[in-house]
Design a protein around this motif. Sequence first.
Motif, PDB file in Angstrom:
ATOM      1  N   GLN A   9      46.492  29.853  31.685  1.00 15.66           N
ATOM      2  CA  GLN A   9      46.658  30.094  33.115  1.00 15.66           C
ATOM      3  C   GLN A   9      46.512  31.586  33.395  1.00 15.66           C
ATOM      4  N   LYS A  10      45.668  31.928  34.350  1.00 11.66           N
ATOM      5  CA  LYS A  10      45.468  33.317  34.759  1.00 11.66           C
ATOM      6  C   LYS A  10      45.293  33.355  36.277  1.00 11.66           C
ATOM      7  N   THR A  11      45.475  34.527  36.864  1.00 11.41           N
ATOM      8  CA  THR A  11      45.209  34.673  38.291  1.00 11.41           C
ATOM      9  C   THR A  11      43.700  34.775  38.507  1.00 11.41           C
ATOM     10  N   ARG A  12      43.276  34.571  39.738  1.00 11.52           N
ATOM     11  CA  ARG A  12      41.853  34.715  40.061  1.00 11.52           C
ATOM     12  C   ARG A  12      41.365  36.115  39.726  1.00 11.52           C
ATOM     13  N   SER A  13      42.197  37.120  39.987  1.00  7.63           N
ATOM     14  CA  SER A  13      41.832  38.505  39.704  1.00  7.63           C
ATOM     15  C   SER A  13      41.675  38.737  38.198  1.00  7.63           C
ATOM     16  N   GLU A  14      42.586  38.186  37.398  1.00  6.77           N
ATOM     17  CA  GLU A  14      42.495  38.329  35.945  1.00  6.77           C
ATOM     18  C   GLU A  14      41.222  37.674  35.398  1.00  6.77           C
ATOM     19  N   ILE A  15      40.869  36.522  35.950  1.00  7.31           N
ATOM     20  CA  ILE A  15      39.644  35.832  35.524  1.00  7.31           C
ATOM     21  C   ILE A  15      38.419  36.639  35.912  1.00  7.31           C
ATOM     22  N   ALA A  16      38.422  37.204  37.118  1.00  2.00           N
ATOM     23  CA  ALA A  16      37.292  38.034  37.555  1.00  2.00           C
ATOM     24  C   ALA A  16      37.112  39.232  36.625  1.00  2.00           C
ATOM     25  N   THR A  17      38.209  39.854  36.231  1.00  2.00           N
ATOM     26  CA  THR A  17      38.148  40.983  35.305  1.00  2.00           C
ATOM     27  C   THR A  17      37.566  40.544  33.960  1.00  2.00           C
TER      28      THR A  17
END
Length: 92
Positions: A9-17
């Motif tokens: 599980q990650k935030t959308r921002s973490e996935i974008a990074t």
Amino acid sequence: MGELETEEQKTRSEIATYLRGLADQLDSSDPVTLALGGTTVQMEPTDPVTFKLEGESDWSQGDETAKQSIEFELVWWRDATTAEEGTLDVQE
């Protein structure tokens, strides 16, 4: 053979990074390192690469939520005359 399949599980921002970092790796001629959930594998994509993109929604009558997903897949071929040459070295 060898396979890396993991989820976290990650935030959308973490996935974008993460995806930006992967894009930078693909843009270079160096090997690509995939790391998630304590598992790592290094791969060496060769040109050409087939890029598959899939968007999906799964909902059934009576459900109160719909599962939606985006899947990316990159496929390429590399020379391998032995099983060892065709195997991924997955590190956990």
